[in-house]
Design a protein around this motif. Structure first.
Motif, PDB file in Angstrom:
ATOM      1  N   VAL A 387      -0.150 -99.789 149.274  1.00 33.21           N
ATOM      2  CA  VAL A 387      -0.347-101.143 149.783  1.00 33.21           C
ATOM      3  C   VAL A 387       0.648-101.419 150.909  1.00 33.21           C
ATOM      4  CG1 VAL A 387      -0.256-103.609 149.227  1.00 33.21           C
ATOM      5  CG2 VAL A 387      -1.250-101.997 147.599  1.00 33.21           C
ATOM      6  N   LEU A 400      -0.264-108.768 151.622  1.00 33.50           N
ATOM      7  CA  LEU A 400      -0.518-107.425 151.128  1.00 33.50           C
ATOM      8  C   LEU A 400      -1.903-107.015 151.620  1.00 33.50           C
ATOM      9  CD1 LEU A 400       1.850-108.324 149.354  1.00 33.50           C
ATOM     10  CD2 LEU A 400       0.719-107.236 147.405  1.00 33.50           C
ATOM     11  N   GLU A 401      -1.955-106.009 152.464  1.00 31.99           N
ATOM     12  CA  GLU A 401      -3.228-105.571 153.028  1.00 31.99           C
ATOM     13  C   GLU A 401      -3.967-104.705 152.017  1.00 31.99           C
ATOM     14  OE1 GLU A 401      -2.757-103.934 156.908  1.00 31.99           O
ATOM     15  OE2 GLU A 401      -1.376-105.513 157.555  1.00 31.99           O
ATOM     16  N   LEU A 402      -5.270-104.979 151.850  1.00 33.36           N
ATOM     17  CA  LEU A 402      -6.093-104.310 150.855  1.00 33.36           C
ATOM     18  C   LEU A 402      -7.226-103.539 151.518  1.00 33.36           C
ATOM     19  CD1 LEU A 402      -6.479-107.221 148.268  1.00 33.36           C
ATOM     20  CD2 LEU A 402      -4.913-105.274 148.124  1.00 33.36           C
ATOM     21  N   THR A 406     -12.295-105.135 148.742  1.00 34.36           N
ATOM     22  CA  THR A 406     -11.665-105.172 147.418  1.00 34.36           C
ATOM     23  C   THR A 406     -10.968-106.494 147.109  1.00 34.36           C
ATOM     24  OG1 THR A 406      -9.569-104.247 148.236  1.00 34.36           O
ATOM     25  CG2 THR A 406     -11.257-102.680 147.527  1.00 34.36           C
ATOM     26  N   GLU A 407     -10.867-107.392 148.086  1.00 40.04           N
ATOM     27  CA  GLU A 407     -10.040-108.595 147.901  1.00 40.04           C
ATOM     28  C   GLU A 407     -10.505-109.435 146.714  1.00 40.04           C
ATOM     29  OE1 GLU A 407      -9.695-112.752 150.202  1.00 40.04           O
ATOM     30  OE2 GLU A 407      -9.045-111.035 151.409  1.00 40.04           O
ATOM     31  N   VAL A 410      -9.644-107.889 143.381  1.00 36.18           N
ATOM     32  CA  VAL A 410      -8.212-107.901 143.080  1.00 36.18           C
ATOM     33  C   VAL A 410      -7.760-109.296 142.651  1.00 36.18           C
ATOM     34  CG1 VAL A 410      -5.913-107.608 144.072  1.00 36.18           C
ATOM     35  CG2 VAL A 410      -7.693-105.935 144.566  1.00 36.18           C
ATOM     36  N   GLY A 423      -6.317-114.855 148.095  1.00 33.14           N
ATOM     37  CA  GLY A 423      -6.747-113.866 149.067  1.00 33.14           C
ATOM     38  C   GLY A 423      -6.776-114.453 150.468  1.00 33.14           C
ATOM     39  N   ASP A 438      -9.042-107.943 154.567  1.00 35.81           N
ATOM     40  CA  ASP A 438      -8.862-108.100 153.131  1.00 35.81           C
ATOM     41  C   ASP A 438      -7.378-108.053 152.818  1.00 35.81           C
ATOM     42  OD1 ASP A 438     -11.557-107.245 151.113  1.00 35.81           O
ATOM     43  OD2 ASP A 438     -11.735-107.436 153.282  1.00 35.81           O
ATOM     44  N   GLY A 439      -6.910-108.997 152.009  1.00 36.72           N
ATOM     45  CA  GLY A 439      -5.502-109.004 151.662  1.00 36.72           C
ATOM     46  C   GLY A 439      -5.163-110.107 150.689  1.00 36.72           C
ATOM     47  N   LEU A 463      -3.490-104.510 141.459  1.00 38.41           N
ATOM     48  CA  LEU A 463      -3.762-103.867 142.744  1.00 38.41           C
ATOM     49  C   LEU A 463      -4.562-102.587 142.557  1.00 38.41           C
ATOM     50  CD1 LEU A 463      -0.282-104.316 144.454  1.00 38.41           C
ATOM     51  CD2 LEU A 463      -2.398-105.533 145.005  1.00 38.41           C
ATOM     52  N   PRO A 464      -5.418-102.236 143.527  1.00 33.34           N
ATOM     53  CA  PRO A 464      -6.156-100.971 143.459  1.00 33.34           C
ATOM     54  C   PRO A 464      -5.204 -99.797 143.591  1.00 33.34           C
ATOM     55  CG  PRO A 464      -6.464-101.993 145.600  1.00 33.34           C
ATOM     56  CD  PRO A 464      -5.729-102.999 144.752  1.00 33.34           C
TER      57      PRO A 464
END
Length: 466
Positions: A387, A400-402, A406-407, A410, A423, A438-439, A463-464
């Protein structure tokens, strides 16, 4: 046609068999099969599942399909995901028998942890120093402080603010150009009434501000934002532009010097107004202080600030530093008497600033917030190194960039961990046609000290993995 996958013994130490049958997309079928395996007890709590890349290869389907299925099941509470531990069956997802009594896990009714941006930890309000200032201010207060209030605000506070903002933020002003208000929202309502028309706003920003402007009949036009701040070169014939130059909200980073100059040049050439929201300009950590855009042209820029982030939003004290030609119109719009900010609290804040207590409090909070931020970065580096963290050189939050897509999952997974966090999508202007991101917007200043470690643990669990 039914499909099955078997023999994961080399990875898991045991065979695993799922039947992928029934209607729906590959993701839906896989999710249904995994739920059934958990509910029946064939996948016990704590069982580690194959990495989704391996599972995707064995099934002959896209990795994103398996990754999305895992993420959704984490969000629903069937699985957990933690860096270094893989994806496992959640401890709470116990077998449910008989089949007729099946239930889905219950989402916590109220978040246990809060990483929503927007306010400091209320437990660190400087009560003793504030009380000392209140006593001094009330003792010295003139009799007219207890009569109808001046809509410009108490002169004592305007004098204190003029000196403080010049020294700390590079603002060029006098007490006569300052109007006290109840916060940035109040300032925006006043300016919307005075200026009106179409405003350019940053493509990512507070939806509350956009809704407030819409209620005042102001049309907002999204202005793209990149790593250098708002795209000043795309300003057109708008009547005003609303910016967060010191620390773009929420994506982070200051407005680049060339763009600051371009914004002022635009205002001079078109007669437009620049509205500078200095919502957390005092909190910077890894860079030199960035002065106010207002210092470049006090006759074209409205500088807005408040004590909501530095002290408490409950004080309801903010300010506008106005171009001279706007002062009287703003005061008329505000009304003949002060209806919002308490005169006694204005006097207290004036003493709090003049005595140096405000500077000491800000320095103390800057150190505390930096420690919080550094701990967030350290924990993520250890448990979620995939991340990327940005927007953290200043302010009270980080982004936090995702991975794309996925946002939402999460945020749902965080809710199942008892964590409130937001998000980036909620901050995006609905009319913005540029590329989406996404974040997560993580406010690290809010939790009390004893809950911060748990909040970070819950965040990492949501988190992923990659």
């Amino acid at each position: 046609m039914a499909e099955s996958w078997v023999n994961f013994a080399e990875r898991l130490g045991a065979d695993l068999h799922l039947e992928l049958t029934g209607p729906g997309s590959r993701r839906a079928v896989l999710m249904r099969a995994l739920r059934e395996a958990v509910q029946s007890g064939r996948l016990a709590p704590g069982t580690r599942l194959p990495p989704y890349r391996s599972l995707a290869a064995d099934l002959g389907i896209a990795r994103n399909t398996v990754g999305d299925a895992y993420a959704e099941l984490v969000a629903e509470g069937w699985l957990t995901a933690r860096q270094g531990s893989g994806t496992r069956v959640a401890e709470r997802a116990a077998p449910l028998t008989p089949v007729r009594s099946r239930r889905t896990p219950v989402r916590p009714a109220k978040p246990v942890y809060d990483l929503v941006q927007g306010q400091p930890d209320p437990s660190v309000f400087p009560r003793a120093a504030w009380l000392a200032s209140a006593r001094r201010a009330l003792t010295a207060a003139p009799h007219d402080a207890f009569g109808p209030g001046d809509p410009r605000g108490r002169r004592e506070l305007r004098v204190a603010l003029a000196g403080y903002l010049a020294r700390v933020r590079g603002v060029r002003t006098s007490p006569e150009r300052i109007v006290v208000c109840s916060g940035t929202a109040h300032a925006l309502r006043l300016m919307a009434s005075v200026v009106g028309g179409r405003w350019a706003v940053e493509s990512y920003g507070l939806p509350f501000h956009r809704a407030l402007l819409a209620a005042e009949k102001v049309t907002t036009v999204p202005l793209g934002v990149d790593e250098h701040g708002a795209r000043a070169d795309r300003l057109g014939d708008e009547q005003a532009v609303l910016l967060t130059p010191a620390h773009q909200f929420p994506t982070g980073g200051p407005l680049q010097a060339a763009r600051r100059t371009a914004v002022v040049d635009w205002a001079r050439s078109t007669g437009g107004v620049v509205l500078e929201d200095d919502y957390d300009g005092e909190f910077r950590y890894d860079r030199r202080p960035v002065g106010a855009v207002q210092g470049l042209d006090p006759d074209r820029v409205v500088f807005m600030g408040s004590v909501s982030k530095s002290l408490s939003p409950t004080l309801r004290i903010g300010w506008m530093v106005l171009p001279g030609q706007l002062v009287e119109e703003v005061v008329r719009t505000k009304g003949e008497r002060e209806q919002y900010a308490s005169a006694t609290e204005q006097l207290t804040l004036a003493d709090f600033i003049a005595s140096g207590a405000y500077d000491r409090h800000v320095r103390r909070m800057r150190q505390r917030h930096r420690r919080r931020r550094d701990r967030l970065v350290s924990v993520l580096a250890e448990r979620a190194p995939q991340v990327r963290v940005s927007g953290m050189a200043a302010g009270l939050h980080a982004v936090l960039e995702l991975p794309r897509g996925t946002e939402r999952a999460v945020v749902k997974a965080a809710a199942w961990q008892g964590l409130a966090v937001e998000g980036l999508a909620g901050y995006r202007h609905p009319g913005y046609a540029g590329e989406s991101r996404d974040g997560l917007v993580v406010g690290y200043a809010t939790p009390p000290e004893h809950l911060y470690p748990g909040a970070l643990d819950a965040l990492c669990c949501a988190l992923p993995l990659d």
